[in-house]
Design an enzyme around this catalytic site. Structure first.
Site, short mmCIF file in Angstrom:
data_model
loop_
_atom_site.label_atom_id
_atom_site.label_comp_id
_atom_site.label_asym_id
_atom_site.label_seq_id
_atom_site.Cartn_x
_atom_site.Cartn_y
_atom_site.Cartn_z
N GLY A 207 0.83 -1.20 0.00
CA GLY A 207 0.00 0.00 0.00
C GLY A 207 0.87 1.25 0.00
CD GLN B 188 3.31 5.84 2.58
OE1 GLN B 188 2.37 5.27 2.07
NE2 GLN B 188 4.27 5.18 3.21
CB CYS C 36 4.89 2.57 7.74
SG CYS C 36 4.48 4.01 6.73
CG LEU C 37 6.54 1.01 1.81
CD1 LEU C 37 5.97 1.26 0.41
CD2 LEU C 37 7.68 0.01 1.76
CG HIS D 288 -0.77 1.57 7.18
ND1 HIS D 288 0.14 1.20 8.14
CD2 HIS D 288 -0.10 2.37 6.31
CE1 HIS D 288 1.32 1.74 7.86
NE2 HIS D 288 1.20 2.46 6.75
CD GLU D 289 -1.41 2.70 2.64
OE1 GLU D 289 -0.97 3.87 2.57
OE2 GLU D 289 -0.67 1.73 2.89
CG HIS E 100 0.03 7.00 5.27
ND1 HIS E 100 1.15 7.56 5.85
CD2 HIS E 100 0.32 5.68 5.11
CE1 HIS E 100 2.08 6.61 6.02
NE2 HIS E 100 1.60 5.47 5.59
ZN LIG Z 1 2.52 3.67 5.77
#
Ligand SMILES: [Zn+2]
Length: 169
Positions: free
Chosen positions: A45, A50, A92-93, A134-135, A138
């Site tokens: 995701g 991000q 998380c990236l 999660h997204e 963000h």
């Molecule tokens: Zn994330």
């Protein structure tokens, strides 16, 4: 085009994103780049903030590109339903190298626009529900560490600060 993924501490990750006004060629490019960047990471995701874009867009693909039907694009998404609770390890990236157990809904239904401008609603349970939540977080400027309590959160934030000071973040 691959875009650099911004990390914890970058302002764009900590502020609420704006709704998309219209699906223009620019938005199409952003989404295409998000998908490419997510697959390359690799991740399941990615939210627009991000890659430094403060807009309410996210992409999710549990198959990480292996299943052509797996890609879900959500523009201006909202929760229609949220039920239950699950506790699983999450990362998380934008916070590479850190994981923590985060409470998330077990099932959600998210509704938003696809790239064609059509409203679509997608139900997710388990991992997909986790990815959606999660997204969505963000898009509200919230990261998984913000959902942790006390010591665990402080420990991660302290380590990130240390890495930042050392120029390693
Ligand atoms: Zn994330």
């Amino acid at each position: 085009m691959l875009r650099p993924i911004v990390r914890y501490g970058d302002r764009v990750l900590h502020e609420a994103a704006r709704p998309v006004d219209a699906i223009t060629a620019e938005i199409e490019t952003i989404v295409k780049d998000m998908v490419e960047t997510m697959y390359a990471a690799p991740g399941i995701g990615l939210a627009a903030p991000q890659i430094g874009v403060p807009l309410r867009i996210f992409v999710v693909d549990l198959s990480v590109g292996r299943d052509p039907a797996g890609l879900i694009t959500m523009i201006n998404p909202v929760f229609v339903e949220r039920d239950g609770m699950q506790l699983e390890e999450e990362g998380c990236l934008s916070i590479p190298g850190f994981n923590a157990t985060v409470a998330r809904p077990q099932r959600v239904v998210v509704s938003g626009l696809d790239l064609a401008g059509q409203t679509h609603a997608v139900e997710g349970t388990g991992l997909l529900a986790r990815a959606f939540q999660h997204e969505m977080d963000h898009l509200d400027g919230r990261l998984f560490v913000d959902r942790l309590r006390g010591i665990k959160r402080d420990m991660i934030v302290r380590k990130i600060r240390k890495l930042t000071r050392a120029g390693e973040w």
